[in-house]
Design a protein around this motif. Structure first.
Motif, PDB file in Angstrom:
ATOM      1  N   PHE A 313      63.218 152.013   0.601  1.00 60.88           N
ATOM      2  CA  PHE A 313      63.721 153.240   1.547  1.00 60.88           C
ATOM      3  C   PHE A 313      65.146 153.114   1.487  1.00 60.88           C
ATOM      4  N   GLU A 314      66.026 154.006   0.902  1.00 61.86           N
ATOM      5  CA  GLU A 314      67.425 153.877   0.647  1.00 61.86           C
ATOM      6  C   GLU A 314      68.050 154.769   1.896  1.00 61.86           C
ATOM      7  N   SER A 315      69.497 154.373   2.482  1.00 65.41           N
ATOM      8  CA  SER A 315      70.194 155.261   2.974  1.00 65.41           C
ATOM      9  C   SER A 315      71.335 155.803   1.962  1.00 65.41           C
ATOM     10  N   ALA A 316      71.527 154.834   1.186  1.00 65.44           N
ATOM     11  CA  ALA A 316      72.365 155.171  -0.223  1.00 65.44           C
ATOM     12  C   ALA A 316      73.790 155.585   0.411  1.00 65.44           C
ATOM     13  N   PRO A 317      74.606 154.898   0.806  1.00 65.13           N
ATOM     14  CA  PRO A 317      76.064 155.490   1.196  1.00 65.13           C
ATOM     15  C   PRO A 317      76.889 155.328  -0.101  1.00 65.13           C
ATOM     16  N   ARG A 318      77.597 156.421  -0.148  1.00 66.22           N
ATOM     17  CA  ARG A 318      78.475 156.642  -1.281  1.00 66.22           C
ATOM     18  C   ARG A 318      79.788 156.577  -0.859  1.00 66.22           C
ATOM     19  N   LYS A 319      80.748 155.756  -1.574  1.00 70.31           N
ATOM     20  CA  LYS A 319      82.043 155.483  -1.211  1.00 70.31           C
ATOM     21  C   LYS A 319      82.979 156.565  -1.946  1.00 70.31           C
ATOM     22  N   TYR A 323      88.762 156.726   0.011  1.00 69.77           N
ATOM     23  CA  TYR A 323      88.347 156.290   1.362  1.00 69.77           C
ATOM     24  C   TYR A 323      89.225 155.306   2.040  1.00 69.77           C
ATOM     25  N   GLN A 324      89.275 155.645   3.295  1.00 66.70           N
ATOM     26  CA  GLN A 324      89.943 154.739   4.034  1.00 66.70           C
ATOM     27  C   GLN A 324      89.263 154.826   5.542  1.00 66.70           C
ATOM     28  N   GLN A 325      89.441 153.710   6.185  1.00 69.18           N
ATOM     29  CA  GLN A 325      88.699 153.349   7.455  1.00 69.18           C
ATOM     30  C   GLN A 325      88.768 154.633   8.359  1.00 69.18           C
ATOM     31  N   GLY A 326      87.666 155.175   8.926  1.00 67.66           N
ATOM     32  CA  GLY A 326      87.648 156.322   9.695  1.00 67.66           C
ATOM     33  C   GLY A 326      87.434 157.597   9.296  1.00 67.66           C
ATOM     34  N   ASN A 327      87.232 157.675   7.831  1.00 65.16           N
ATOM     35  CA  ASN A 327      87.058 158.623   7.014  1.00 65.16           C
ATOM     36  C   ASN A 327      85.505 158.855   7.043  1.00 65.16           C
ATOM     37  N   SER A 328      85.068 160.076   6.722  1.00 62.22           N
ATOM     38  CA  SER A 328      83.548 160.396   6.484  1.00 62.22           C
ATOM     39  C   SER A 328      82.940 159.888   5.267  1.00 62.22           C
ATOM     40  N   TYR A 329      81.744 159.627   5.004  1.00 64.79           N
ATOM     41  CA  TYR A 329      81.268 159.381   3.665  1.00 64.79           C
ATOM     42  C   TYR A 329      79.896 159.673   3.626  1.00 64.79           C
ATOM     43  N   ASP A 330      79.336 160.004   2.623  1.00 61.26           N
ATOM     44  CA  ASP A 330      77.885 160.659   2.615  1.00 61.26           C
ATOM     45  C   ASP A 330      76.747 159.615   2.379  1.00 61.26           C
ATOM     46  N   SER A 331      75.655 159.899   3.143  1.00 61.83           N
ATOM     47  CA  SER A 331      74.559 159.176   2.764  1.00 61.83           C
ATOM     48  C   SER A 331      73.468 160.144   2.366  1.00 61.83           C
ATOM     49  N   ARG A 332      72.986 159.741   1.146  1.00 58.89           N
ATOM     50  CA  ARG A 332      72.016 160.454   0.305  1.00 58.89           C
ATOM     51  C   ARG A 332      70.618 159.652   0.504  1.00 58.89           C
ATOM     52  N   PRO A 333      69.841 159.805   1.504  1.00 60.41           N
ATOM     53  CA  PRO A 333      68.800 159.003   1.539  1.00 60.41           C
ATOM     54  C   PRO A 333      67.431 159.412   0.518  1.00 60.41           C
ATOM     55  N   TYR A 334      66.582 158.209   0.106  1.00 58.76           N
ATOM     56  CA  TYR A 334      65.431 158.742  -0.520  1.00 58.76           C
ATOM     57  C   TYR A 334      64.419 157.504  -0.528  1.00 58.76           C
ATOM     58  N   ASP A 335      63.226 157.627  -0.523  1.00 58.20           N
ATOM     59  CA  ASP A 335      62.129 156.669  -0.497  1.00 58.20           C
ATOM     60  C   ASP A 335      61.628 156.513  -2.030  1.00 58.20           C
ATOM     61  N   ALA A 380      65.939 163.050   0.517  1.00 58.68           N
ATOM     62  CA  ALA A 380      66.276 163.848   1.514  1.00 58.68           C
ATOM     63  C   ALA A 380      67.491 164.533   1.465  1.00 58.68           C
ATOM     64  N   GLU A 381      67.831 165.310   2.314  1.00 61.16           N
ATOM     65  CA  GLU A 381      68.979 165.873   2.558  1.00 61.16           C
ATOM     66  C   GLU A 381      70.144 164.897   2.598  1.00 61.16           C
ATOM     67  N   SER A 382      71.385 165.152   2.225  1.00 57.88           N
ATOM     68  CA  SER A 382      72.787 164.299   2.247  1.00 57.88           C
ATOM     69  C   SER A 382      73.025 164.607   3.642  1.00 57.88           C
ATOM     70  N   VAL A 383      73.722 163.661   4.398  1.00 57.99           N
ATOM     71  CA  VAL A 383      74.199 163.788   5.778  1.00 57.99           C
ATOM     72  C   VAL A 383      75.697 163.003   5.337  1.00 57.99           C
ATOM     73  N   ARG A 394      66.097 157.989  10.598  1.00 55.92           N
ATOM     74  CA  ARG A 394      65.231 157.769   9.450  1.00 55.92           C
ATOM     75  C   ARG A 394      64.769 159.488   8.975  1.00 55.92           C
ATOM     76  N   PRO A 395      64.751 159.881   7.909  1.00 51.94           N
ATOM     77  CA  PRO A 395      64.336 160.992   7.546  1.00 51.94           C
ATOM     78  C   PRO A 395      62.778 160.823   7.244  1.00 51.94           C
ATOM     79  N   ASP A 396      61.940 162.120   7.402  1.00 52.71           N
ATOM     80  CA  ASP A 396      60.640 161.984   7.440  1.00 52.71           C
ATOM     81  C   ASP A 396      60.147 162.229   6.105  1.00 52.71           C
ATOM     82  N   ILE A 397      60.420 161.377   5.081  1.00 49.94           N
ATOM     83  CA  ILE A 397      60.097 161.556   3.613  1.00 49.94           C
ATOM     84  C   ILE A 397      59.161 160.450   3.051  1.00 49.94           C
TER      85      ILE A 397
END
Length: 691
Positions: A313-319, A323-335, A380-383, A394-397
Motif C-alpha cells: 500500500f503505497e503513498s508513492a511520493p514523487r520528487k 525540488y527544494q525544501q518547502g516546495n510541494s510534491y505529489d503523492s500518487r497512492p495505490y494498493d 487513488a487520486e493524486s494529492v 489513507r485513501p479508501d482503496i
C-alpha cells in the motif's frame, strides 16, 4: 591454539604413556591438535556444482562463513555482503535490498541462488538459516541459465546434524529493536538415519528515520524453517525442506538529493506517509535426492517451489526535478498485490574416471525454471503535499476490487556439461558448455554458450589460472515493436556478456590463510540503442549495438594470520563505462565506485575473550546516469567484543557491537530520489546460549 576434544584426549593418552613406550621400544606416533579456522572456507559448491576446492576453481569466488555473520550480528543479507568489496549496495527502498556485483546490478530473478536453486530474491533474505554465503564472480550462465554479467550470490543453508544441537539467542539495539532465535538439530532415531534442523526467528525493528507526521517506522518479521534428512540406505539419501517468512514493515523509499549530492531537508525524514506499508509472505518447500551409483559416480535430483505474495500500500511520493525544501510534491497512492511462483528443478550426474592418462571430473546435468507472476492494482487520486502540513488520510482503496489481473509467465530449461581435466600435478583444464531454451509468448529464446579455464599449480598451495565465460539475459520481447522505427519487427537476440579473467590463489601461513588476486574484463553487449532516422518515413532506427564494459582488479585474504588473529579482507579497483549508449556513452553506472574495500578481523586474547574490528570503504559514486551528481566517499568503522561464560549446563556468549563507531555521516546505495542514508552509531547487545 584451540584443539578438538578428540585430539586433546588422544594426545593426552599418548603423552601419558610416552615413558613406558620408549622403554619398551614401541614406536610412538605423535598426534597434534587440529587447528580450527572459522574464517576460511576451502570449497564453494555453487561455483562448479561439485565439491571442488577453490584452488582448482578457475574463477574468483569469495565465501563468507556463518562465524562472521554471527560476529557481526548481521540481520540482513546486505550486512553480510559488505564483507566483499566487489559488492556495492543499491537502493534499500520498500523493505528490500539491491546490490551491484563488479558494478553490474544483481537481478531479483536471476542473480541469487539458494543451495544451487535459482531463488526469487525480492525480499530481505532469512540469513539466520545460512551457514555460508558464496559470491561467484563473473558470468555463470553455463550452470544456471539466464543471469547477469557480474555474477551470482549463492546462499548455503544450515543442514541437519546427528549430534544434538540447542542454540538460543537474543539481541537488541539502542533503538529498542529485538530479535530472538532458536536453532535446534539432532537425530530422531537411535541409528541416526533420520536427522533434523529447525530455525525459528522473531524480530521487531525500530528505525531511526521517521515519517512526516512524526510517526515511527517499524518492522515485524517471523521466520520458521525445518529440514529433514533420511538415509534410505548406504547409497540413497533424501532431504526435504520447508520455510516460511512473514515480513511486514512501513515503507521508506529513500531520501532525495540535490544537485550537489546532499540530502534535501532532514536526512531522518521519510517522505512516504506513515500509513504506507508492505506485507510479504514467502514459502519455500522442496526435496533433494542423492543416489550413489558406484565409488566414482552419483546422481543428485533437486526440486523447489517458492510462493511469494506481497501487498504493498503505497503513498508513492514523487520528487520534482527542481525540488527544494518547502516546495510541494505529489503523492500518487495505490494498493497493489503481487503473486510470484518460482519453481526450479535440476538433475546432476557427477563422476570421475581416467582416460588416456588424464583424470576427468565430469558433471552432466539439466535444470529448469517455471515462472508465474500476477498483479492486482488499484490507484487513488493524486494529492499535493507540503512538508509541515497535515499528512493526507489513507485513501479508501483495495486491490481486491481490481477485476483485471495482469499476468506474466515463462519457463526455460538447460542442459550442461562440464569437465575438469587433470593433466598432471601442475596442469588442469576446465571445459564446459550449455544449451538453453526459454519458452515465453513473444519472447522465445535459444542460446548456446561455452566456458573454459586453464589452471597451473606451481606448488601444492598455489594456483595461477585463466578463464573465459559467457552469460545471457533474454529480451522482454523477441521482436522490436515500434512502427515509427526503421527496424520495426526486427528479431531481438538476448543480451550477452563475456568475461576474461586471470588470477592467482595461494594458501599461506601453513595453509591457514587464503590470498587471491584477479584481473577481469567484462563486456555486456546487445543492448538496444535508438538514434534519429535519416529517413523521412521513420523517426528512429534501433540496433543492438549497446555495450557496457567493466574492467578491474580484486584482492582478497581470509583465514588465520596466527593462532590469535583472524582476518577477512577485500579490495577492488573498477573502471565501469557505457561504451556504446546514445544517452550515457562514456558515463559510469550508478553505485559503481572506482575503489572499494572491506576488512573484518578478530583477535583472541584468551579462550574466553575476543575483540573484533572492521572497516568498510566506498569511493565516490555517481547517483544518476548523467554523472552530474556525486556521492562522497566514506569509511565506516565497526567494532565488537565477545566474552564466553562457561556455565554448568550451557556455554553462553555475551557480545557487544558498535556499528559506525565514529558516527560517520554517509550516503549508501541509491539514486537522487531513493538514496539510503547511512545508519548513525548503533549499539547492539546479544546473548547466545548453547546447551
Amino acid at each position: 591454539m584451540r584443539y578438538s576434544v578428540l585430539c586433546l584426549a588422544v594426545g593426552s593418552a599418548i603423552a601419558a604413556s610416552n615413558v613406558s613406550a620408549q622403554s619398551s621400544n614401541v614406536e610412538v606416533i605423535e598426534v597434534k591438535g587440529t587447528y580450527f579456522n572459522d574464517y576460511q572456507v576451502d570449497t564453494a559448491k555453487g561455483a562448479l556444482r561439485t565439491d571442488t576446492s577453490l584452488l582448482e576453481t578457475a574463477q574468483s569466488v569469495f565465501v563468507i562463513s556463518d562465524t562472521v555473520i554471527d560476529e557481526q550480528l548481521a540481520t540482513t543479507l546486505g550486512e553480510v555482503l559488505n564483507n566483499d568489496a566487489s559488492l556495492t549496495a543499491g537502493s534499500k527502498q520498500r523493505n528490500r535490498e539491491t546490490f551491484n556485483l563488479r558494478g553490474f546490478g544483481l537481478s531479483s530473478s536471476n542473480g541469487y541462488l539458494r543451495d544451487g536453486h535459482q531463488h526469487w530474491s525480492h525480499y530481505q533474505q532469512p540469513i539466520e538459516t545460512l551457514e555460508q554465503v558464496e559470491i561467484i564472480k563473473g558470468p555463470s550462465s553455463i550452470l544456471y541459465g539466464q543471469s547477469g554479467p557480474g555474477g551470482l550470490v549463492n546462499m548455503v543453508t544450515k543442514k541437519p546434524t546427528a549430534n544434538t544441537l540447542v542454540n538460543l539467542g537474543v539481541d537488541f539495539d539502542h533503538l529498542g529493536s529485538t530479535r530472538a532465535t532458536l536453532d535446534l538439530g539432532g537425530a530422531l532415531t537411535d541409528a541416526e538415519d533420520v536427522r533434523y534442523r529447525t530455525v525459528l526467528v522473531k524480530q521487531d525493528v525500530n528505525f531511526n528515520r521517521e515519517y512526516v507526521d512524526g510517526g515511527a517506522r517499524t518492522r515485524d518479521r517471523f521466520l520458521g524453517s525445518i529440514v529433514l534428512d533420511y538415509d534410505i540406505n548406504d547409497h540413497s539419501f533424501v532431504r526435504v525442506h520447508y520455510d516460511r517468512t512473514n515480513d511486514e514493515a512501513g515503507l521508506d523509499t529513500g531520501a532525495w538529493l540535490d544537485n550537489n549530492g546532499q540530502v534535501i531537508g532532514n536526512d531522518k525524514t521519510i517522505r512516504d506517509f506513515s500509513w504506507a506499508f508492505t506485507d510479504i509472505t514467502v514459502e519455500n518447500k522442496g526435496i533433494d535426492f542423492k543416489q550413489v551409483l558406484s565409488e566414482s559416480w552419483q546422481v543428485t535430483v533437486g526440486y523447489n517451489e517458492q510462493d511469494f505474495s506481497r501487498q504493498r500500500f503505497e503513498s508513492a511520493p514523487r520528487k520534482p526535478d527542481d525540488y527544494q525544501q518547502g516546495n510541494s510534491y505529489d503523492s500518487r497512492p495505490y494498493d497493489r498485490f503481487d503473486d510470484w511462483q518460482f519453481t526450479t528443478a535440476f538433475v546432476d550426474v557427477t563422476g570421475e574416471f581416467e582416460l588416456g592418462g588424464i583424470d576427468h571430473q565430469v558433471l552432466i546435468g539439466a535444470n529448469s525454471l517455471d515462472y508465474y507472476y500476477g498483479q492486482l492494482r488499484v490507484k487513488a487520486e493524486s494529492v499535493a503535499f507540503v512538508e509541515g502540513s497535515d499528512q493526507p488520510l489513507r485513501p479508501d482503496i483495495s486491490y481486491a476490487t481490481d477485476d483485471s489481473l495482469y499476468t506474466s509467465e515463462f519457463d526455460y530449461y538447460g542442459i550442461y556439461v562440464q569437465d575438469l581435466m587433470t593433466i598432471n600435478e601442475h596442469w588442469q583444464i576446465s571445459l564446459g558448455g550449455r544449451y538453453d531454451k526459454q519458452n515465453k509468448e513473444g519472447a522465445d529464446n535459444e542460446s548456446f554458450l561455452p566456458k573454459g579455464g586453464v589452471l597451473y599449480h606451481p606448488s601444492d598451495n598455489g594456483t595461477v589460472y585463466f578463464s573465459y565465460s559467457e552469460g545471457f539475459e533474454p529480451q522482454r520481447s523477441d521482436r522490436l515493436d515500434n512502427k515509427e522505427d526503421e527496424n520495426h519487427n526486427m528479431k531481438l537476440d538476448a543480451v550477452t556478456s563475456q568475461q576474461y579473467e586471470v588470477g592467482t590463489k595461494w594458501q599461506l601461513a601453513d595453509d591457514r590463510l587464503l590470498v587471491t588476486a584477479a584481473a577481469f574484463d567484462i563486456s555486456k553487449t546487445g543492448m538496444l540503442i535508438s538514434v534519429p532516422s535519416d529517413s523521412a518515413e521513420y523517426q528512429t532506427v534501433t540496433t543492438q549495438a549497446g555495450e557496457q564494459r567493466h574492467k578491474g582488479v580484486e584482492f582478497t585474504a581470509q583465514g588465520a594470520v596466527n593462532d590469535r588473529l583472524f582476518v577477512m579482507g577485500s579490495l577492488m579497483n573498477l573502471n565501469a563505462e557505457y561504451v556504446q549508449d546514445k544517452k550515457y556513452q562514456g558515463n559510469t553506472p550508478i553505485d559503481a565506485p572506482q575503489w572499494s574495500a572491506s576488512l573484518w578481523s578478530r583477535y583472541e586474547f584468551s579462550d574466553v575473550f575476543a575483540i573484533n574490528a572492521g572497516a568498510f570503504y566506498q569511493g565516490e559514486r555517481f547517483a544518476n546516469y548523467e554523472n552530474t551528481i556525486t556521492k562522497a566517499a566514506y569509511t565506516r568503522i565497526d567494532a565488537g567484543a565477545t566474552y564466553k561464560l562457561g556455565l554448568q549446563h550451557a556455554d553462553v556468549n555475551v557480545r557487544f557491537n558498535i556499528e559506525n563507531l565514529f558516527d560517520k555521516n554517509y550516503l549508501a546505495g541509491g539514486g537522487v530520489n531513493n538514496v539510503t542514508v547511512g545508519e548513525e552509531t548503533t549499539f547492539r547487545l546479544a546473548l547466545h546460549a548453547a546447551f
